[in-house]
Design an enzyme around this catalytic site. Structure first.
Site, PDB file in Angstrom:
ATOM      1  N   CYS A  92       0.926  -1.232   0.122  1.00 25.87           N
ATOM      2  CA  CYS A  92      -0.134   0.073  -0.069  1.00 25.87           C
ATOM      3  C   CYS A  92       0.844   1.311  -0.262  1.00 25.87           C
ATOM      4  CB  CYS A  92      -0.917  -0.196   1.101  1.00 25.87           C
ATOM      5  SG  CYS A  92      -1.798   1.394   1.618  1.00 25.87           S
ATOM      6  N   CYS A  95       0.132   3.776   2.677  1.00 31.23           N
ATOM      7  CA  CYS A  95       0.503   3.376   4.019  1.00 31.23           C
ATOM      8  C   CYS A  95       1.937   3.588   4.256  1.00 31.23           C
ATOM      9  CB  CYS A  95       0.421   1.672   4.179  1.00 31.23           C
ATOM     10  SG  CYS A  95      -1.230   1.306   4.213  1.00 31.23           S
TER      11      CYS A  95
END
Length: 336
Positions: A92, A95
């Site tokens: 991600c 993230c």
């Protein structure tokens, strides 16, 4: 894509953790310092939680890797200090942008708050319990009670505001203790841990620094330069895919993107944008399905745009991921 941090009154977005709490054995006594301006003294459970050392509650680290199995320990720690919960995944992009900010701020608060990191790919019970429909999802635990905070990556200043609000809410609920890091354990872990990573190649480091500053155009240029020098530099290819995604979403709101996609189901650019949003939020299969459904219906430049974006996602997520393997097979079938 902008996300607004909660106001103090917005720190009431409780999520249901009963399924996990019921699976774990509840402690017979509340953790020391659970009420009345909790002191940091006292014993705590094993595992990721702290231990009593000379009257202080010590933890192995202020940043804890938490699993479905060790979550009960973190619940008990949250009766001493508030715990920020970061639900993330290795693939991600947002993230990777947010996690360093959370770790830095947790360190700055010097034991007044802990950070619990939850890998979404390996802890499905916690993902479900926190109702994490997109990642990164950030929540808090205060006195064992969960509070929803925000979804997506935020700038450091806004995340700092969220930390202040969480600490204020914790104090109002009698959770105002402090933990210390077990120095001996930390030193032992450092001695036995993995060696320090080698420095990044110059263009990679320049790209990483630019991303930290939100300068995606410079990061894109640096990764493209690295690829021009070495077309087989897979780390640069993946980095370029990640920062290109961040750049395309920068300054856009999720509501606007989804509204445009709903209004134009055959509009390739609108569907590419909402696919970016899906990938950034962890809905990889939704993004793949959306674009793959369009591929047989368009031709020429539009089909090439869909193919190129899917290949970019494949690089971002990883060629070994089963979702990528299946999508790549379906793309090849649609094209040939």
């Amino acid at each position: 894509m902008t996300n607004v941090p909660p106001t103090p009154s917005g720190l009431r977005g409780a999520v249901d953790l009963s399924s996990l709490v019921d699976r774990a054995q509840r402690p017979s006594q509340p953790a020391p310092g659970a009420a009345g301006g909790a002191s940091a003294g006292g014993a705590a459970p094993s595992g990721v939680a702290g231990t009593e050392t000379g009257g202080d509650l010590t933890v192995p680290s202020l940043v804890l890797d938490v699993t479905d199995q060790t979550f009960q320990d973190v619940l008990q720690l949250s009766t001493v200090v508030p715990v920020i919960v970061d639900i993330w995944a290795e693939w991600c992009g947002p993230c990777k942008q947010l996690s360093p900010i959370l770790e830095q701020l947790t360190a700055e608060y010097d034991g007044r708050v802990l950070l619990a990191k939850v890998d979404a790919d390996t802890n499905p019970q916690l993902v479900q319990a926190f109702q994490a429909q997109s990642i990164p999802t950030v929540a808090a635990l205060i006195g064992g009670r969960p509070l929803g905070l925000f979804v997506g990556a935020l700038p450091e200043a806004q995340v700092r505001d969220v930390y202040e609000q969480v600490l204020a809410a914790a104090e109002q609920n009698g959770v105002s203790g402090r933990v210390t890091v077990d120095g001996a354990a930390a030193a032992g872990a450092a001695e036995q841990g993995e060696p320090e990573p080698e420095p990044l190649p110059p263009h990679h480091q320049a790209a990483y620094d630019a991303i930290e500053q939100g300068d995606y155009a410079t990061a894109i240029h640096e990764y493209k330069t690295a690829i021009a020098q070495d077309p087989h530099d897979q780390m640069a290819v993946a980095g370029l895919a990640q920062v290109s995604l961040l750049d395309r979403l920068d300054g856009r709101t999720a509501d606007d993107i989804r509204a445009a996609a709903a209004a134009g189901p055959s509009d390739v650019q609108a569907q590419l944008a909402v696919a970016d949003l899906d990938v950034s939020g962890g809905h990889v299969e939704d993004a793949f399905g959306r674009l793959l459904d369009l591929v047989p219906t368009v031709f020429g430049d539009e089909r090439e745009a869909l193919r190129a974006r899917l290949v970019e996602y494949f690089e971002l997520i990883g060629s070994d991921d089963p979702r990528v393997v299946a999508a790549r097979r379906r793309l090849a079938s649609a094209l040939y």
